[in-house]
Design an enzyme around this catalytic site. Structure first.
Site, short mmCIF file in Angstrom:
data_model
loop_
_atom_site.label_atom_id
_atom_site.label_comp_id
_atom_site.label_asym_id
_atom_site.label_seq_id
_atom_site.Cartn_x
_atom_site.Cartn_y
_atom_site.Cartn_z
CG ASN A 91 -0.67 -0.23 2.64
OD1 ASN A 91 0.58 -0.84 2.78
ND2 ASN A 91 -1.14 0.58 3.31
CD GLU A 109 -0.94 5.34 4.58
OE1 GLU A 109 -2.14 4.26 5.20
OE2 GLU A 109 -0.73 5.90 4.52
CB CYS A 126 -5.67 -1.22 -1.56
SG CYS A 126 -6.24 -0.35 -0.46
CD GLU A 137 -4.99 -5.60 -1.23
OE1 GLU A 137 -5.57 -6.53 -0.42
OE2 GLU A 137 -5.01 -5.09 -0.80
CB CYS A 195 -10.64 -2.73 1.15
SG CYS A 195 -10.23 -2.18 -0.39
CB CYS A 246 -9.13 -4.52 -2.95
SG CYS A 246 -7.74 -3.04 -2.98
#
Length: 130
Positions: free
Chosen positions: A41, A43, A52, A54, A85, A88
């Site tokens: 991930n 940010e 993310c 994935e 999530c 994803c």
């Protein structure tokens, strides 16, 4: 066979850029060519914008010329057996099948295996809508 995906996901997690959530995640995909593509991930200051682990792994797979997720492992530093999530899950479904195994890991290895159909029942189906 899933152990190498766990190792790749755990190694990728070390590269996470998560200064806002403090929630590092790693993911690793085995594509149809047998190679492993990993991601973490990442940010940014406009949190929660960012991406993310994935989709980071998916983008590496796509840029290498592959289109199919054969299997995937996910690990989060602070949440054992952390599933992808919701957003994803749909991103993974774009390149997976209903039977694609997704391995949920803790710090020691794969602890649970779920199929995409279990993670995202009634998803938008690429072959129907796409």
């Amino acid at each position: 066979m899933s152990h190498d995906l766990f190792e790749a996901a755990r190694a990728a997690m070390a590269f996470a850029h998560a200064p806002y959530s403090k929630f590092p995640v790693g993911a690793a995909i085995r594509a149809e060519d047998g190679k492993i593509y990993a991601g973490a991930n990442i940010e940014n200051l406009s949190f929660p914008q960012g991406w993310c682990a994935e989709p980071t792994a998916i983008s590496h797979m796509i840029m290498a010329g592959n289109k199919t997720i054969v299997e995937m492992a996910v690990i989060a530093e602070k949440l054992p057996l952390c599933p992808p999530c919701g957003g994803c899950r749909q991103k993974i479904a774009e390149f997976a099948t209903a039977k694609t195994p997704i391995y949920l890991c803790d710090e020691t290895g794969v602890k649970k295996t779920m199929t995409m159909d279990e993670l995202l029942p009634h998803s938008f189906a690429t072959d129907v809508l796409g």
